[in-house]
Design an enzyme around this catalytic site. Structure first.
Site, PDB file in Angstrom:
ATOM      1  N   VAL A  13       0.827  -1.203   0.000  1.00 17.14           N
ATOM      2  CA  VAL A  13       0.000   0.000   0.000  1.00 17.14           C
ATOM      3  C   VAL A  13       0.861   1.252   0.000  1.00 17.14           C
ATOM      4  O   VAL A  13       0.632   2.183  -0.783  1.00 17.14           O
ATOM      5  CB  VAL A  13      -0.958   0.003   1.203  1.00 17.14           C
ATOM      6  CG1 VAL A  13      -1.707   1.339   1.301  1.00 17.14           C
ATOM      7  CG2 VAL A  13      -1.947  -1.145   1.102  1.00 17.14           C
ATOM      8  N   LYS A  37      15.296  -2.585   2.131  1.00 17.28           N
ATOM      9  CA  LYS A  37      14.166  -2.253   1.259  1.00 17.28           C
ATOM     10  C   LYS A  37      14.310  -0.825   0.724  1.00 17.28           C
ATOM     11  O   LYS A  37      14.133  -0.575  -0.476  1.00 17.28           O
ATOM     12  CB  LYS A  37      12.859  -2.396   2.037  1.00 17.28           C
ATOM     13  CG  LYS A  37      11.605  -2.093   1.237  1.00 17.28           C
ATOM     14  CD  LYS A  37      10.362  -2.028   2.119  1.00 17.28           C
ATOM     15  CE  LYS A  37      10.006  -3.376   2.694  1.00 17.28           C
ATOM     16  NZ  LYS A  37       8.707  -3.314   3.437  1.00 17.28           N
ATOM     17  N   PHE A 148      -8.514   0.946  -1.005  1.00 17.31           N
ATOM     18  CA  PHE A 148      -9.295  -0.153  -1.574  1.00 17.31           C
ATOM     19  C   PHE A 148      -8.494  -0.745  -2.733  1.00 17.31           C
ATOM     20  O   PHE A 148      -8.922  -0.731  -3.893  1.00 17.31           O
ATOM     21  CB  PHE A 148     -10.662   0.340  -2.050  1.00 17.31           C
ATOM     22  CG  PHE A 148     -11.554   0.825  -0.945  1.00 17.31           C
ATOM     23  CD1 PHE A 148     -12.327  -0.063  -0.214  1.00 17.31           C
ATOM     24  CD2 PHE A 148     -11.603   2.174  -0.616  1.00 17.31           C
ATOM     25  CE1 PHE A 148     -13.148   0.381   0.819  1.00 17.31           C
ATOM     26  CE2 PHE A 148     -12.417   2.632   0.410  1.00 17.31           C
ATOM     27  CZ  PHE A 148     -13.193   1.729   1.130  1.00 17.31           C
ATOM     28  N   ARG A 150      -6.481  -3.858  -4.577  1.00 16.91           N
ATOM     29  CA  ARG A 150      -6.352  -5.301  -4.687  1.00 16.91           C
ATOM     30  C   ARG A 150      -4.906  -5.642  -5.040  1.00 16.91           C
ATOM     31  O   ARG A 150      -4.348  -5.055  -5.965  1.00 16.91           O
ATOM     32  CB  ARG A 150      -7.273  -5.848  -5.772  1.00 16.91           C
ATOM     33  CG  ARG A 150      -8.754  -5.594  -5.558  1.00 16.91           C
ATOM     34  CD  ARG A 150      -9.522  -5.856  -6.852  1.00 16.91           C
ATOM     35  NE  ARG A 150      -9.103  -4.921  -7.899  1.00 16.91           N
ATOM     36  CZ  ARG A 150      -9.324  -5.128  -9.206  1.00 16.91           C
ATOM     37  NH1 ARG A 150      -9.939  -6.227  -9.617  1.00 16.91           N
ATOM     38  NH2 ARG A 150      -8.915  -4.231 -10.100  1.00 16.91           N
ATOM     39  N   PRO A 250     -16.069 -20.341  -6.938  1.00 16.06           N
ATOM     40  CA  PRO A 250     -15.697 -21.166  -5.780  1.00 16.06           C
ATOM     41  C   PRO A 250     -14.206 -21.458  -5.780  1.00 16.06           C
ATOM     42  O   PRO A 250     -13.530 -21.330  -6.809  1.00 16.06           O
ATOM     43  CB  PRO A 250     -16.517 -22.441  -5.980  1.00 16.06           C
ATOM     44  CG  PRO A 250     -16.695 -22.534  -7.463  1.00 16.06           C
ATOM     45  CD  PRO A 250     -16.834 -21.114  -7.943  1.00 16.06           C
ATOM     46  N   GLY A 251     -13.688 -21.851  -4.627  1.00 16.87           N
ATOM     47  CA  GLY A 251     -12.264 -22.127  -4.543  1.00 16.87           C
ATOM     48  C   GLY A 251     -11.900 -22.787  -3.231  1.00 16.87           C
ATOM     49  O   GLY A 251     -12.763 -23.285  -2.504  1.00 16.87           O
ATOM     50  N   CYS A 258      -5.879  -9.275   4.073  1.00 13.23           N
ATOM     51  CA  CYS A 258      -6.976  -8.399   4.475  1.00 13.23           C
ATOM     52  C   CYS A 258      -8.206  -9.126   5.013  1.00 13.23           C
ATOM     53  O   CYS A 258      -8.635  -8.869   6.139  1.00 13.23           O
ATOM     54  CB  CYS A 258      -7.389  -7.519   3.293  1.00 13.23           C
ATOM     55  SG  CYS A 258      -6.123  -6.338   2.790  1.00 13.23           S
TER      56      CYS A 258
END
Length: 428
Positions: A13, A37, A148, A150, A250-251, A258
């Site tokens: 993020v 990093k 928000f 992904r 499905p999975g 999150c």
């Protein structure tokens, strides 16, 4: 001239936020306590599997609008400071704000008066109201601006968002307007709410997605019992614009960084407020049993019976990340299933396009075909699209048992026709 923006935390993020705000014309300094990093990012090497993010980082560096440091003191001239810190699930199931509180103790003596402090991290409801006291300042307005994003789509989600949510107390409304100005040029509705509404909206959104996923996994189980096909059922459902097609596949269960922690935090919040959320609680319960259901499918495929022993059975795994398009293994249902198979003493070989090395108890390979060598069963655990393009006839020829358990319903009869391999899917 853009704002001087400090971003604290340079994970998925934070790095996306910093790079995208620099792309929008702001001067951004990203702070992270991981020296290696920071050094890598300063050289334009990001090591994160996010399409377009590396290019934006290098663009910001080249145009001198983006910089990286380990020093919070470098934010002493910031107009806005954005907190993008981890808020993992603590032992009691609620969000652990240890990192946020530690940063605030130091940041209070750094930021100038009038600097806007923004919480982009997912934080419990009421956090924005607590921050001035934790910061030890009454001249720094606090605004909630939940992300928000992904994983695997963070850049596109940031630059083409469905909505920009900004929450604040009434006395900080001018500061909220300044935060909205960071996104000038983006074509998205800007929603102004109270800070509490903004904080709750993030948890409510993720919990709803978890409910939808658990619902479709339960429907898939019902389809298997009554002879229906989950693909036909969900296709029909998705044509109703009140439902939509998203999150109707499905999975092996939902995971990632999150949904597990956000559903847990929401349940804790509701309990403390004296509100029962049985839908969320049941979604978590359904998800916790999904791994066992997938292991049962694998056991039947590998041994021929539901109670057969997996000890010594050779299982080839395709996919380890919690979803395709990311290298993230956090709370991965794929890895959870692999761990249970290992516990039952199966011999595992795994391939994932984004993972060069997994846990020590798991053999990984860069060659997807190696997972099939002498395998009693091959299992698709992550929906990487390139798995469709494998030579499934060659895979069938090298297995001990030519069978694939497709926990993502990624494959179909057209792909496997004539290969000699039998497919066991979910919900049909």
């Amino acid at each position: 001239m853009g704002n001087r923006v400090g971003v604290v935390g340079a994970g998925y993020v934070g790095l996306t936020t910093g790079a995208c705000l620099a792309h929008l014309g702001h001067h951004v300094t990203c702070v992270d306590n991981d020296r290696s990093k920071v050094d890598s990012y300063a050289e334009g090497e990001i090591g994160i599997a996010e399409p377009g993010l590396g290019d934006l980082v290098r663009e910001g560096l080249a145009e001198e609008r983006l910089g990286f440091t380990t020093r919070l003191a470098a934010l002493d001239k910031s107009d806005v400071v954005v907190l993008c810190l981890p808020t993992p699930m603590g032992r009691d199931g609620t969000a652990d704000l240890g990192s946020v509180e530690a940063v605030l103790r130091e940041l209070g003596s750094v930021v100038p008066p009038g600097c806007v402090l923004v919480t982009k991290s997912t934080v419990p409801v009421g956090t924005a109201a607590r921050l001035p006291a934790l910061l030890g300042r009454d001249d720094v307005p606090v605004v909630s601006n939940p992300e928000f994003l992904r994983e695997g789509h963070t850049v596109s989600d940031f630059l083409a968002p469905g909505r920009i949510l900004i929450g604040s107390a009434p006395e900080f409304r001018d500061a909220a307007t300044r935060v909205a100005g960071l996104y000038a040029g983006l074509d998205a509705p800007v929603l102004h709410t109270t800070a509490e509404s903004a904080e709750l909206a993030k948890y409510a959104s993720n919990a709803f997605l978890a409910i939808k996923l658990s619902y479709v996994n339960t429907l898939a189980e019902l389809c298997e019992r009554v002879g229906a096909d989950i693909g036909e059922v969900t296709h029909t459902m998705g044509l109703d614009d009140r439902i939509g097609t998203a999150f109707l596949t499905p999975g092996p269960g939902w995971g990632g960084s999150c949904l597990p922690k956000d559903t847990s935090e929401l349940l804790g919040l509701a309990e403390a407020a004296g509100v029962d959320l049985p839908l969320v609680r049941d979604a978590v319960r359904v998800n916790s049993r999904q791994s066992a259901a997938m292991v049962r499918k694998i056991r039947i495929a590998a041994t021929g019976t539901a109670d057969g022993s997996l000890a010594g059975a050779r299982v080839g795994l395709l996919g380890l990340t919690f979803k395709a398009g990311t290298d993230d293994l956090r709370n991965s249902p794929a890895l959870g299933i692999a761990a249970e198979l290992a516990h039952q003493r199966a011999v595992l070989t795994a391939h994932d396009p984004a993972v060069s090395r997994g846990p020590d108890w798991l053999t990984t390979t860069a060659d997807p075909y190696r997972v099939a060598e002498d395998a009693d069963v091959v299992v698709v655990l992550t929906e990487w699209p390139q798995f469709r393009d494998l030579d499934w006839a060659a895979i069938a020829a090298t297995t001990r048992r030519p069978v694939v358990v497709d926990t993502r319903n990624l494959l179909n009869d057209r792909i496997l026709a004539g290969t000699g391999i039998r497919r066991i899917g979910v919900g049909s």
